[in-house]
Design an enzyme around this catalytic site. Structure first.
Site, PDB file in Angstrom:
ATOM      1  N   LYS A 106      -5.799  -7.760  16.653  1.00 19.07           N
ATOM      2  CA  LYS A 106      -6.562  -7.847  15.400  1.00 19.07           C
ATOM      3  C   LYS A 106      -5.906  -8.913  14.525  1.00 19.07           C
ATOM      4  O   LYS A 106      -4.680  -8.942  14.385  1.00 19.07           O
ATOM      5  CB  LYS A 106      -6.524  -6.500  14.690  1.00 19.07           C
ATOM      6  CG  LYS A 106      -7.095  -6.498  13.278  1.00 19.07           C
ATOM      7  CD  LYS A 106      -6.272  -5.598  12.362  1.00 19.07           C
ATOM      8  CE  LYS A 106      -4.892  -6.179  12.126  1.00 19.07           C
ATOM      9  NZ  LYS A 106      -4.115  -5.482  11.097  1.00 19.07           N
ATOM     10  N   PRO A 162       3.432  -7.359  20.418  1.00 14.54           N
ATOM     11  CA  PRO A 162       4.601  -6.767  19.766  1.00 14.54           C
ATOM     12  C   PRO A 162       4.206  -5.624  18.840  1.00 14.54           C
ATOM     13  O   PRO A 162       3.062  -5.553  18.372  1.00 14.54           O
ATOM     14  CB  PRO A 162       5.208  -7.939  18.988  1.00 14.54           C
ATOM     15  CG  PRO A 162       4.077  -8.887  18.784  1.00 14.54           C
ATOM     16  CD  PRO A 162       3.182  -8.744  19.978  1.00 14.54           C
ATOM     17  N   GLY A 221       1.552  -6.480  12.573  1.00 10.88           N
ATOM     18  CA  GLY A 221       0.421  -6.898  11.753  1.00 10.88           C
ATOM     19  C   GLY A 221      -0.812  -7.295  12.535  1.00 10.88           C
ATOM     20  O   GLY A 221      -1.764  -7.849  11.961  1.00 10.88           O
ATOM     21  N   ILE A 222      -0.833  -7.016  13.837  1.00 12.41           N
ATOM     22  CA  ILE A 222      -1.993  -7.382  14.660  1.00 12.41           C
ATOM     23  C   ILE A 222      -2.582  -6.162  15.382  1.00 12.41           C
ATOM     24  O   ILE A 222      -3.286  -6.290  16.368  1.00 12.41           O
ATOM     25  CB  ILE A 222      -1.647  -8.503  15.664  1.00 12.41           C
ATOM     26  CG1 ILE A 222      -0.373  -8.184  16.450  1.00 12.41           C
ATOM     27  CG2 ILE A 222      -1.523  -9.837  14.934  1.00 12.41           C
ATOM     28  CD1 ILE A 222      -0.041  -9.230  17.508  1.00 12.41           C
ATOM     29  N   GLY A 223      -2.261  -4.976  14.867  1.00 12.67           N
ATOM     30  CA  GLY A 223      -2.931  -3.762  15.330  1.00 12.67           C
ATOM     31  C   GLY A 223      -2.629  -3.337  16.743  1.00 12.67           C
ATOM     32  O   GLY A 223      -3.491  -2.726  17.386  1.00 12.67           O
ATOM     33  N   GLY A 224      -1.440  -3.627  17.256  1.00 17.59           N
ATOM     34  CA  GLY A 224      -1.147  -3.325  18.655  1.00 17.59           C
ATOM     35  C   GLY A 224      -1.413  -1.882  19.056  1.00 17.59           C
ATOM     36  O   GLY A 224      -2.206  -1.607  19.965  1.00 17.59           O
ATOM     37  N   SER A 275      -2.937   0.468  17.298  1.00 15.48           N
ATOM     38  CA  SER A 275      -4.313   0.827  16.941  1.00 15.48           C
ATOM     39  C   SER A 275      -5.309   0.270  17.952  1.00 15.48           C
ATOM     40  O   SER A 275      -6.284   0.932  18.311  1.00 15.48           O
ATOM     41  CB  SER A 275      -4.640   0.298  15.542  1.00 15.48           C
ATOM     42  OG  SER A 275      -3.814   0.901  14.564  1.00 15.48           O
ATOM     43  N   ALA A 276      -5.060  -0.964  18.407  1.00 18.17           N
ATOM     44  CA  ALA A 276      -5.930  -1.559  19.418  1.00 18.17           C
ATOM     45  C   ALA A 276      -5.899  -0.750  20.700  1.00 18.17           C
ATOM     46  O   ALA A 276      -6.934  -0.548  21.354  1.00 18.17           O
ATOM     47  CB  ALA A 276      -5.512  -3.000  19.692  1.00 18.17           C
ATOM     48  N   ASP A 289      -6.437   0.879  10.829  1.00 21.19           N
ATOM     49  CA  ASP A 289      -6.850  -0.197  11.732  1.00 21.19           C
ATOM     50  C   ASP A 289      -7.707   0.278  12.906  1.00 21.19           C
ATOM     51  O   ASP A 289      -8.372  -0.536  13.554  1.00 21.19           O
ATOM     52  CB  ASP A 289      -5.615  -0.912  12.303  1.00 21.19           C
ATOM     53  CG  ASP A 289      -4.983  -1.883  11.319  1.00 21.19           C
ATOM     54  OD1 ASP A 289      -5.600  -2.150  10.265  1.00 21.19           O
ATOM     55  OD2 ASP A 289      -3.871  -2.365  11.596  1.00 21.19           O
TER      56      ASP A 289
END
Length: 279
Positions: free
Chosen positions: A10, A95, A99-102, A104-105, A134
């Protein structure tokens, strides 16, 4: 039967914090895109619940019983009156606390996979908020404007094919710490878009901001270094995603993105640097 599913990163192209509710949850106004970079998982029927993982960031994962994937499986199984005994194989490429929703993704991807495996409808965004703000947007995994505390999703013009570089200095930044360091929680909302072509979308995003960026830079000064490294490659936009520490650069061509990623990685060999496209 086995169901493969992709868990894309994300990317908060813009993130405005517009208020805080009485219960402590922050109000968001964010433009979100998803990248061709992400985790991969496969869900299969099994006699017992299993979660196995490989990849560059396995060591940062919580214990199986504490993993957001496990929580998502148990909730969705109970909600669908299904047996939660499935085998999940995860390739962890993103990682953590980045801040890229790991996480949650991954949770959203496992729900999509289970919906296919069990032939069930996907849950609503409101249903998934308990897993984190997220998760609803990651379930959709498409360009959108996000409001409320993460449950309000409105489609926006597609940025599919836009070249992007993601860079993380391998510094974990816990989101609660960044929220705690915010100097303002009542900021202006995103300006309403006024564009007629994809090229205008980027210009519009450029005029927005990430209200968490300054607070995150205090907690993780390496974010400054990442942004300067990206800016030295002349992207159209260089900005932090989410609560950091991952930053992104958007480029006019894929060749420019590839060259930028190579330059940043060569100068900073200990950073996580990757490039792809928005999907």
């Amino acid at each position: 039967m086995s169901v493969p599913e992709f868990a894309p990163a994300k990317v908060n192209l813009a993130l405005h914090i517009t208020g805080q509710r009485a219960d402590g949850y922050h109000l968001l106004d964010s433009i979100v895109g998803f990248a061709s970079i992400g985790d991969k998982l496969t869900v299969s029927e099994a006699a017992t619940y299993q979660l196995t993982a490989t990849g560059a960031f396995v060591e940062a994962m919580p214990k199986v019983e504490d993993n957001l994937i496990t929580k998502a499986v148990n909730w969705f199984a109970a909600n669908c009156s299904e047996n939660p005994n499935v085998a999940i194989s995860l390739e962890k490429n993103l990682p953590a606390a980045a801040g890229i929703g790991g996480a949650s993704a991954d949770a959203a991807a496992v729900i999509r996979a289970l919906a296919k495996l069990w032939d069930k409808p996907l849950p609503t965004a409101q249903d998934l908020l308990f897993l984190g703000a997220d998760v609803p947007m990651c379930l959709a995994s498409t360009s959108c404007r996000v409001g409320g505390i993460g449950e309000e999703l409105i489609g926006v013009a597609s940025l599919s094919g836009t070249p992007i570089v993601l860079v993380n200095p391998r510094v974990a930044v816990p989101t609660p710490k960044v929220f705690g360091a915010l100097k303002s929680r009542n900021n202006p909302a995103i300006t309403n878009p006024d564009f007629t072509a994809e090229t205008d979308v980027i210009e519009w995003v450029l005029a927005q901001r990430n209200d968490m960026q300054d607070a995150a830079k205090v907690i993780a000064p390496a974010i400054n270094d990442v942004l300067m490294a990206l800016e030295s490659t002349f992207p159209r936009i260089a900005r932090m995603s989410g609560s950091g520490a991952t930053c992104f650069g958007i480029y006019g061509t894929q060749d420019a993105a590839n060259e930028a990623a190579q330059k940043v990685a060569t100068i900073n060999p200990n950073w996580w640097v990757t490039c792809g496209q928005l999907i």
